[in-house]
Design an enzyme around this catalytic site. Structure first.
Site, mmCIF file in Angstrom:
data_model
loop_
_atom_site.group_PDB
_atom_site.id
_atom_site.type_symbol
_atom_site.label_atom_id
_atom_site.label_comp_id
_atom_site.label_asym_id
_atom_site.label_seq_id
_atom_site.Cartn_x
_atom_site.Cartn_y
_atom_site.Cartn_z
ATOM 1 N N CYS A 127 8.635 -6.342 -14.054
ATOM 2 C CA CYS A 127 8.113 -5.312 -15.332
ATOM 3 C C CYS A 127 7.025 -3.939 -14.758
ATOM 4 O O CYS A 127 6.378 -4.010 -14.016
ATOM 5 C CB CYS A 127 7.587 -5.992 -16.530
ATOM 6 S SG CYS A 127 7.279 -5.207 -17.740
ATOM 7 N N CYS A 130 3.574 -5.059 -14.086
ATOM 8 C CA CYS A 130 3.356 -5.124 -13.105
ATOM 9 C C CYS A 130 2.477 -3.996 -11.961
ATOM 10 O O CYS A 130 2.084 -3.961 -11.627
ATOM 11 C CB CYS A 130 4.315 -5.989 -11.886
ATOM 12 S SG CYS A 130 4.868 -7.289 -12.800
ATOM 13 N N CYS A 199 -7.473 -10.038 23.164
ATOM 14 C CA CYS A 199 -8.422 -9.586 22.386
ATOM 15 C C CYS A 199 -8.581 -7.565 22.407
ATOM 16 O O CYS A 199 -7.890 -7.390 22.680
ATOM 17 C CB CYS A 199 -9.253 -9.531 23.463
ATOM 18 S SG CYS A 199 -11.150 -9.634 22.796
ATOM 19 N N CYS A 202 -8.329 -5.229 24.735
ATOM 20 C CA CYS A 202 -6.871 -4.545 25.203
ATOM 21 C C CYS A 202 -6.159 -3.894 23.781
ATOM 22 O O CYS A 202 -6.001 -3.418 24.881
ATOM 23 C CB CYS A 202 -6.241 -6.171 25.072
ATOM 24 S SG CYS A 202 -6.898 -7.874 26.140
ATOM 25 N N ASP A 578 29.271 31.006 -10.799
ATOM 26 C CA ASP A 578 29.106 32.191 -10.532
ATOM 27 C C ASP A 578 30.600 32.079 -9.535
ATOM 28 O O ASP A 578 31.415 30.857 -9.229
ATOM 29 C CB ASP A 578 28.458 31.852 -9.155
ATOM 30 C CG ASP A 578 28.058 33.748 -7.797
ATOM 31 O OD1 ASP A 578 28.263 34.300 -8.203
ATOM 32 O OD2 ASP A 578 28.250 33.172 -6.789
#
Length: 883
Positions: A127, A130, A199, A202, A578
């Site tokens: 809805c 929301c 990690c 990296c 046109d």
């Protein structure tokens, strides 16, 4: 001045201001002044100096002197904190980055920065209220500048205020009871999977390396998700290669790797079925001697199962100061339980959950009608590399590359045929039912079907710039714009809901206080009123119809740029056209040459010279005719365009003219013998170009344009759907205008118009009380298109300007789909009115039935969710309207 931790057993060695940890028993001294990296093994720190600028995170023990974290401990440093593996850090300094798990602070290294925009696809909204709940919930977060949710397209747009985390946004949306899927925004921004990182340093290493490459604009690597978002101008292979240099493996995630459909919520159906069975058992048990406690337990379990999601969503809606249907339904269900109406409470949440599932299923059909356009173009293309054919994702194909399309295959990208000839079905783009012949040099579009011959084409547009991509983008933008009716209904609902909510509280409190009935009786009526306060069916009545109609039009080769224009199209009762290129082919041909004071070849040569610098379609026709005849142009100079009349140039020292009768009248050239000839030719519907000087007329060239084969049928179709006034606007003479009007059966025409005169003609029609649409090419007719109530451009598949300037775009270069557009618009207006009146009547009847006590809680829920499902199904009929 840094510490570096390595991956196995580390044995530190001392060198002035640096400590390095080394693998096994190998000594290692790697001096780094600023940056540290974190690795995966154990670390043992003995004697170490305090780092001045940075600290690193490793995987096991913590350094006592520097508070470096290895594994689970916290790292604190003078400027930067870094947390690893498990425990989150206390963000008390300027910047924080987290390596893997718990961290409430958005990860700077993996996110867009301030002012950047991110889009998400939101699943689970049933809805428009929301959408409002999500907006309010996100806008209260400090790191979000603005959040906008569009229910029609299920899109969430975020503008960041500070560093913005994709993961944190998804988490917040999830808390509100919905799911969010990020969408790529930047046309050069691509998403890659990166394998091998252990990690966050990296991820930082990859970012630092790629940022040094000139063709990389932006890069963000997220360690926790293993995703890299990067804006780059070089090829995908180059990026993959660069990442591999660092020891990681990257692979491009294409748009088709992401599901655009709402996931099938089988678990939701299972829960609804199970709770429905519990309610049925409780109801049967209450009539077969089962203890009231047992039936109450069954109802309570059913309430928990069906009501968990709405109650959770209601909690966050209240926190966001939003009064949505979850709040109203939850209050009604909980209130029913508190006054002992367990069956009513369980039935309320069960019907509400069932209604939501049905609504979601129905509304998704309208959204899929647009998303299915994305599947028209194939995800891969056969690219010619030397003598080989290599299959590549379309995202990796660059402009200028050669691709091969076999018979029966869909064309993956826009391009130009360089070898072969074929017949192409362009219906997915233009809506034309008849395939078009394509030769070398012709343009083909992504998503169209190669029906016969094998062809090679040179790519002219990237996947995000194709005509199909632009159509999808324009249609989604159109769905996000509210029509006047929708805006009014939203405003009405925003006033209606709090009023009825306040009325429900008054009903619960006031009557029993003054002795009018029992508390239980009035609380029950108040709860029923709460349910009736949900305006879901009313609010959803308009947008679903608009989205369905726009989706239907798009599939038939018509772009309607929003609900406003859909509504206007339904109200149109006059259309001005046109002539040249709209009603006619726009490709006139030379039909006659009459030399008067010179030879025919000399006349054509003079005409060639004069018209070669003009862009007028008739001028181009004469130039092409001269070239076909092998006639050479003369040396001319001082070319000048005379607006609405013709052109002039100096040839061999004399000023020569090419133009209409009015031009030579203004020059006061004798027209005694010429005027009758010109009028006779014009009476045949031909255009006359007179060649001459200020002293004499040298000759006459006649040109004629033919009416399109689809024009007569299209105009007849417009009359069938109730368009009473069909008007032709042309700069041609009265004779030509009259002849074309007779051929096409237009009601009236305006002839000999300059561009500004067309605006006057439109205004005249409006003064007569007509709602006027103007149909033109989107460029030359821009003033008239802007003046009309609705601007309609033709030939959008080949003209970007047409797509941008008009309110409605006919992708095909003919009027074939115009009657369908008007019919669809009127059908949409009718369905919108039906939905609004149905929703209002249902609400009114429910309100009336509450006070005599005839409306039960479950009936109130049924009146709301049932009405919502009915208006959605009614709107879905627009998807079936035939083109």
């Amino acid at each position: 001045m840094a510490d570096k931790c390595c991956s196995s057993k580390e044995e530190p060695i001392t060198i002035e201001d640096n400590k390095d940890c080394c693998n096994s028993n190998t000594e290692k001294a790697d001096t780094k002044e600023v940056e540290d990296s974190c690795c995966s093994g154990q670390n043992s720190f003995q004697e170490i100096a305090i780092t001045a600028t940075n600290s690193s995170c490793c995987s096991s023990e913590k350094n006592e002197m520097t508070n470096d974290c290895c594994g689970s401990e916290l790292s604190k440093d003078l400027e930067v904190n870094s947390c690893c593996s498990s425990k989150e850090q206390d963000n008390t300094f300027e910047t924080a980055s987290c390596c893997s798990k718990n961290d409430e602070t958005p990860n700077i290294n993996s996110t867009p920065m301030k002012g950047d925009k991110i889009e998400y696809r939101v699943h689970g909204m049933d809805c428009p209220s929301c959408a409002l709940t999500i907006e309010k919930g996100l806008n209260r977060l400090s790191y979000i500048q603005e959040a906008k949710v569009n229910y029609n397209t299920a899109k969430l747009k975020i503008i960041g205020n500070n560093a913005l985390s994709l993961d944190s946004i998804e988490s917040e949306v999830h808390k509100l009871g919905f799911t969010a899927e990020p969408l790529v925004q930047n046309k050069n921004l691509r998403t890659y999977d990166v394998v091998g990182m252990d990690c966050s340093s990296c991820a930082k290493s990859i970012e630092n390396h790629l940022n040094k490459i000139p063709t990389v604009n932006t890069v963000a690597v997220n360690f926790s998700t293993g995703k890299m978002k990067i804006g780059h101008e070089n090829s995908v292979d180059d990026i993959v290669s660069e990442v591999s240099k660092l020891g990681y493996k990257a692979s491009l995630i294409t748009n088709r790797d992401k599901s655009t459909d709402t996931p099938k919520n089988k678990k939701g159906y299972g829960f609804i079925t199970f709770s429905g069975i519990l309610i049925a058992l409780g109801f049967i048990g209450s009539y077969t001697g089962v203890s009231p406690l047992m039936t109450t337990i069954l109802y309570a379990i059913a309430m928990v199962i069906s009501g968990y999601k709405p109650v959770k969503s209601a909690y966050y809606a209240i926190k966001s100061r939003s009064l949505d249907m979850n709040v109203l339904m939850s209050a009604a269900a909980i209130g029913a339980a508190l006054i002992g109406e367990w069956f009513e409470g369980a039935t309320v949440v069960w019907l509400f959950a069932l209604g939501n599932v049905l609504q979601n299923s129905s509304i998704e059909k309208t959204r899929k009608s647009i998303r299915n356009l994305m599947d028209l173009a194939p995800s891969e293309a056969w690219v010619r590399v030397g003598a080989e054919l290599i299959k590549k994702p379309v995202e990796e194909v660059s402009v200028g590359q050669i691709i091969v399309i076999k018979p029966g295959d869909r064309i993956p990208l826009d391009g130009e045929i360089i070898q072969g000839e074929t017949t192409v079905n362009q219906a997915p783009i233009t809506g034309e039912s008849i395939p078009v012949d394509k030769l070398i040099g012709d343009t083909v579009y992504a998503g169209t079907i190669n029906e016969s011959g094998s062809i090679e084409m040179k790519v002219t547009k990237l996947v995000e710039d194709t005509s199909l991509s632009k159509i999808i983008h324009l249609v989604e933008e159109a769905q996000e714009q509210k029509a006047p009716t929708e805006a009014f209904i939203d405003k009405f609902a925003s006033i209606y809901t709090p009023i009825v909510f306040a009325l429900a509280i008054v009903v619960i409190v006031i009557p029993p206080l003054f002795g009018f009935g029992t508390w239980g009786e009035w609380v029950y009526k108040g709860l029923a009123l709460l349910v009736v306060a949900c305006p879901c069916a009313l609010v959803i009545s308009t947008p679903v119809a608009i989205v369905s109609a726009i989706g239907n039009a798009a599939k038939n080769g018509v772009l309607i740029k929003g609900g406003t224009f859909l509504e206007k199209a339904g109200a149109i009762n006059a259309i001005a056209f046109d002539k040249t290129g709209t009603l006619t082919e726009g490709k006139p041909k030379v039909t006659g040459i009459e030399a008067i004071s010179t030879s025919e070849d000399e006349l054509v040569s003079l005409a060639f010279t004069l018209e070669d610098y003009s862009t007028h379609p008739i001028a181009k026709t004469i130039v092409e005719y001269a070239k076909d005849k092998g006639v050479q142009a003369k040396n001319g100079e001082l070319f000048k365009n005379i607006v609405g009349k013709g052109v002039q140039a100096t040839i061999n020292g004399d000023i020569h003219y090419a133009g209409n009768l009015k031009l030579f009248e203004d020059l006061e050239v004798s027209l005694d013998d010429v005027r009758s000839k010109v009028e006779k030719i014009q009476s045949q519907g031909k255009t006359v170009v007179i060649i001459g000087t200020e002293q004499e007329i040298m000759g006459i060239i006649s040109v004629a344009d033919s009416v399109r084969s689809t024009t007569v049928k299209a105009l007849y179709g417009l009359k069938q759907v109730g368009i009473n006034q069909l008007v032709m606007l042309t700069g041609d003479n009265e004779g030509t205008a009259k002849m074309i009007s007779n051929e096409t059966n237009v009601n009236r025409y305006f002839a000999e118009l300059l561009p500004e005169d067309k605006v006057g003609a439109i205004r005249q029609l409006q003064k007569e009380g007509h709602k006027v649409a103007m149909v033109g090419d989107g460029i030359n007719d821009a003033p008239a298109l802007a003046t009309s109530d609705l601007g309609i451009a033709m030939g959008g598949a080949g003209t970007d300007t047409a797509m941008e300037t008009a309110d409605i775009v006919l992708m095909a270069d003919n009027l074939e789909k115009l009657p369908h557009t008007v019919k669809l618009s009127r059908k949409a207006l009718a369905i919108i009115k039906q939905n609004i009146w149905f929703s209002l009547i249902v609400k009114f009847v429910a309100l009336v039935l509450i006070f005599p006590g005839w409306l039960t809680l479950w009936m109130a829920v049924l009146s709301d969710t049932g009405a919502a499902v009915i208006v959605i199904l009614n709107a879905l009929r627009l998807l079936k309207v035939k083109g």
